[in-house]
Design an enzyme around this catalytic site. Structure first.
Site, mmCIF file in Angstrom:
data_model
loop_
_atom_site.group_PDB
_atom_site.id
_atom_site.type_symbol
_atom_site.label_atom_id
_atom_site.label_comp_id
_atom_site.label_asym_id
_atom_site.label_seq_id
_atom_site.Cartn_x
_atom_site.Cartn_y
_atom_site.Cartn_z
ATOM 1 C CE LYS A 179 37.084 -29.794 75.136
ATOM 2 N NZ LYS A 179 36.693 -28.978 73.965
ATOM 3 N N GLY A 272 38.867 -20.465 72.488
ATOM 4 C CA GLY A 272 39.122 -19.046 72.296
ATOM 5 C C GLY A 272 40.232 -18.700 71.336
ATOM 6 C CG ASN A 293 36.357 -27.166 65.763
ATOM 7 O OD1 ASN A 293 35.233 -27.551 66.054
ATOM 8 N ND2 ASN A 293 36.777 -27.207 64.516
ATOM 9 C CB THR A 294 36.004 -21.776 66.054
ATOM 10 O OG1 THR A 294 35.084 -22.552 66.819
ATOM 11 C CG2 THR A 294 35.226 -20.772 65.217
#
Length: 345
Positions: A179, A272, A293-294
């Site tokens: 990535k 995002g 992820n977040t």
């Protein structure tokens, strides 16, 4: 002869009948219908005692619509990225979790088959002597190494090559891909388009399957595909911002450009995503997957959010394949107009 009206249609009975006898003559299962005579409901236990007379207005109704759901959703083709094929369209990250144990559990319930890791020279083990690889089942997950934190093409290429070496030694198929992130500055974490394109071209020459993080610029997305990227991954909004899909129109244009004549080319929203509805929006637009992820790691309850993201991805994909209804200015009844009981007078 007895003249009655059944559901608005005149009907002649050759002999006097009770409601029960009339329904038997019609071949109806009395448990599955409701009967009204002259606008008064006749309960099931009274069917045998309620005799019909000439002039009676009879309404017989049942239920329509609905239906039992299938045990499984309709079969979908797998997500194909370069030489890789997966059932799950949700890709998760491994960073920002409060503990490795929580990370491991969230990855499991998310249903993902791919998870991203960053290459770092420091903190090979934590203060307790643990390594992230101790918590990743390398037989279960295809590791997607990323070049997070790289601000030049040269650094990104170096990180990718080191990751390939590491994953080759671990016998994980993720050694074949990367990535790619080439960031423009530390404040916005937006990609540097020039460095990103340069690194893509070189990594493709090096034999990598390149999944490239980019802005939502359709022209840049087209250049990256032309450079050989296995997947173009436009940001929904800035990394870690949780703002969701800020420019759906640009994502639509990217999908149009990159899938023209190549409908299976994978376009994956990367960055995002803040909550499950953001994932659903991305999938309903026609994106092939979502990388996040977040949104999970920093949720108040990451484990619940991992489940939510999983279901949102599946629901959004199903909705896209189903084809949403057209938006209309005025109401349109969903229940059939025909077969209504006679209006009251």
């Amino acid at each position: 002869m007895i003249q009655v009206t059944l559901n608005g249609t005149p009907r002649t009975l050759t002999e006097p009948l009770t409601v029960a006898q009339f329904l038997e003559q019609l071949g109806y299962d009395r448990r599955k219908i409701a009967v009204e005579v002259n606008e008064h409901v006749v309960p099931l236990p009274q069917h045998a005692g309620r005799r019909l007379a000439s002039g009676d207005q009879v309404e017989i109704v049942t239920l329509v619509g609905g239906g039992a759901p299938a045990n499984e959703p309709p079969e979908d083709k797998p997500l194909t990225i370069g030489k890789f094929t997966f059932r799950s369209r949700l890709i998760t990250g491994t960073g920002k979790y409060a503990s490795y144990d929580l990370m491991r559990d969230c990855l499991a319930v998310s249903g993902c088959e791919v998870t991203t890791v960053a290459v770092r020279r420091e903190r090979l083990v934590d203060k307790e002597g643990r390594n992230i690889l101790d918590y990743l089942d390398l037989k279960r997950y295809t590791i997607l190494p990323n070049t997070a934190g790289c601000f030049s093409a040269e650094d990104a290429i170096r990180h990718a090559r080191l990751a390939r070496e590491l994953l080759t030694n671990l016998d994980n198929p993720g050694a074949a891909w990367v990535k790619l992130e080439c960031l423009g500055d530390a404040k916005t974490l937006l990609p540097d388009p020039v460095a990103t394109l340069k690194a893509t071209e070189q990594l493709v020459k090096d034999g990598f399957q390149v999944l490239v993080y980019t802005s939502d610029d359709p022209i840049m997305a087209r250049h990256l595909k032309e450079a050989g990227a296995a997947s173009v991954m436009p940001a929904g909004s800035p990394i870690g911002s949780g703002q969701g899909i800020l420019n759906a129109n640009n994502i639509r244009i990217i999908l149009e450009y990159l899938k023209a004549g190549d409908p299976d080319y994978p376009v994956i929203v990367d960055a995002g995503v803040g909550t499950a509805s953001d994932v659903t929006v991305a999938m309903e637009l026609g994106c092939d997957g979502v990388l996040l992820n977040t949104g999970i790691a920093h949720a108040k309850d990451p484990l619940r959010m991992a489940w939510a993201m999983r279901y949102a991805c599946e629901c959004g994909r199903l909705a896209f394949l189903s084809g949403r209804i057209a938006k209309k200015l005025y109401a349109q009844a969903s229940s059939p107009m025909e077969g209504r009981i006679a209006p009251s007078h």
